[in-house]
Design a protein around this motif. Structure first.
Motif, PDB file in Angstrom:
ATOM      1  N   GLU A  32       1.023  -1.186  -0.208  1.00  0.00           N
ATOM      2  CA  GLU A  32       0.111   0.012   0.022  1.00  0.00           C
ATOM      3  C   GLU A  32       0.856   1.314   0.004  1.00  0.00           C
ATOM      4  N   PRO A  33       0.646   2.485  -0.656  1.00  0.00           N
ATOM      5  CA  PRO A  33       1.384   3.383  -0.826  1.00  0.00           C
ATOM      6  C   PRO A  33       1.589   4.310   0.536  1.00  0.00           C
ATOM      7  N   GLY A  34       0.736   4.249   1.492  1.00  0.00           N
ATOM      8  CA  GLY A  34       0.768   4.765   2.623  1.00  0.00           C
ATOM      9  C   GLY A  34       1.320   3.866   3.745  1.00  0.00           C
ATOM     10  N   ASN A  35       1.631   2.752   3.653  1.00  0.00           N
ATOM     11  CA  ASN A  35       2.134   1.734   4.610  1.00  0.00           C
ATOM     12  C   ASN A  35       3.546   2.012   4.816  1.00  0.00           C
ATOM     13  N   GLU A  57       1.497   6.344   6.919  1.00  0.00           N
ATOM     14  CA  GLU A  57       2.007   7.587   6.896  1.00  0.00           C
ATOM     15  C   GLU A  57       0.758   8.539   7.512  1.00  0.00           C
ATOM     16  N   SER A  58      -0.448   8.327   7.449  1.00  0.00           N
ATOM     17  CA  SER A  58      -1.474   9.266   7.854  1.00  0.00           C
ATOM     18  C   SER A  58      -2.767   8.700   8.038  1.00  0.00           C
ATOM     19  N   SER A  59      -3.443   9.326   8.780  1.00  0.00           N
ATOM     20  CA  SER A  59      -5.094   8.753   8.891  1.00  0.00           C
ATOM     21  C   SER A  59      -5.663   8.320   7.605  1.00  0.00           C
ATOM     22  N   GLN A  63      -7.274   4.583   6.897  1.00  0.00           N
ATOM     23  CA  GLN A  63      -8.502   4.430   6.177  1.00  0.00           C
ATOM     24  C   GLN A  63      -8.403   3.774   4.683  1.00  0.00           C
ATOM     25  N   ALA A  64      -7.570   3.905   3.980  1.00  0.00           N
ATOM     26  CA  ALA A  64      -7.303   3.286   2.718  1.00  0.00           C
ATOM     27  C   ALA A  64      -7.094   1.845   3.010  1.00  0.00           C
ATOM     28  N   HIS A  65      -6.603   1.569   4.028  1.00  0.00           N
ATOM     29  CA  HIS A  65      -5.938   0.166   4.340  1.00  0.00           C
ATOM     30  C   HIS A  65      -7.262  -0.600   5.080  1.00  0.00           C
ATOM     31  N   VAL A  66      -8.020   0.017   5.786  1.00  0.00           N
ATOM     32  CA  VAL A  66      -9.172  -0.869   6.329  1.00  0.00           C
ATOM     33  C   VAL A  66     -10.233  -0.994   5.307  1.00  0.00           C
ATOM     34  N   ASN A  67     -10.108   0.031   4.214  1.00  0.00           N
ATOM     35  CA  ASN A  67     -11.034  -0.050   3.240  1.00  0.00           C
ATOM     36  C   ASN A  67     -10.722  -1.108   1.877  1.00  0.00           C
ATOM     37  N   ASP A  96       7.401  10.613  11.891  1.00  0.00           N
ATOM     38  CA  ASP A  96       7.377   9.853  10.178  1.00  0.00           C
ATOM     39  C   ASP A  96       7.805   8.571  10.412  1.00  0.00           C
ATOM     40  N   GLY A  97       8.393   7.795  11.426  1.00  0.00           N
ATOM     41  CA  GLY A  97       8.841   6.663  11.427  1.00  0.00           C
ATOM     42  C   GLY A  97       9.623   6.522  12.596  1.00  0.00           C
ATOM     43  N   TRP A  98      10.671   5.444  12.758  1.00  0.00           N
ATOM     44  CA  TRP A  98      11.286   5.098  13.883  1.00  0.00           C
ATOM     45  C   TRP A  98      12.296   6.208  14.109  1.00  0.00           C
ATOM     46  N   GLY A  99      12.549   6.423  15.659  1.00  0.00           N
ATOM     47  CA  GLY A  99      13.691   7.069  15.785  1.00  0.00           C
ATOM     48  C   GLY A  99      14.738   6.298  16.749  1.00  0.00           C
ATOM     49  N   GLN A 100      15.660   6.687  17.007  1.00  0.00           N
ATOM     50  CA  GLN A 100      16.804   5.902  17.800  1.00  0.00           C
ATOM     51  C   GLN A 100      16.685   6.362  19.105  1.00  0.00           C
ATOM     52  N   MET A 101      16.771   5.124  19.836  1.00  0.00           N
ATOM     53  CA  MET A 101      16.770   4.883  21.461  1.00  0.00           C
ATOM     54  C   MET A 101      17.989   5.913  21.988  1.00  0.00           C
TER      55      MET A 101
END
Length: 110
Positions: A32-35, A57-59, A63-67, A96-101
């Motif tokens: 999926e484009p937003g995954n 990436e966003s709500s 939504q596109a995922h669950v639809n 917008d993603g993982w950060g470093q611990m």
């Protein structure tokens, strides 16, 4: 970013095949484009429980995922395989993603 962690407890007779059963759903979601990620892990405490960590990436991407068709397909067959209703944490976070611990990094060799 949408951050989701879900715990799936499956019937004992399906535990060893769970990742095989979810493979088409996983592949389609990752495409999926937003995954951002869609990662399964098996619990070390309960061999019938799998933990799914998801990022979108966003709500709108969520939504596109669950639809999506692959989501509907998974929701159609999963009730026959799970042992109980999955538990979920679903939050929107300002990243917008993982950060470093900050508390841990590899020790430098001397």
């Amino acid at each position: 970013m949408i951050f989701i962690v879900a715990k799936f407890t499956v019937k004992a007779e399906f535990a060893d095949e769970w990742l095989h059963h979810t493979a088409p759903f996983t592949a389609a979601t990752r495409a999926e484009p937003g995954n951002l990620w869609f990662e399964w892990s098996r619990s070390v405490d309960n061999p019938h429980q799998f933990v799914l960590v998801e990022g979108f990436e966003s709500s709108q991407a969520g939504q596109a995922h669950v639809n999506s068709e692959h989501f509907r397909t998974a929701m159609d067959w999963m009730p026959d395989v799970i042992a109980k209703t999955p538990e979920i944490i679903h939050v929107e976070v300002p990243q917008d993603g993982w950060g470093q611990m900050g508390e841990l990094s590899p020790r430098q060799e001397q």
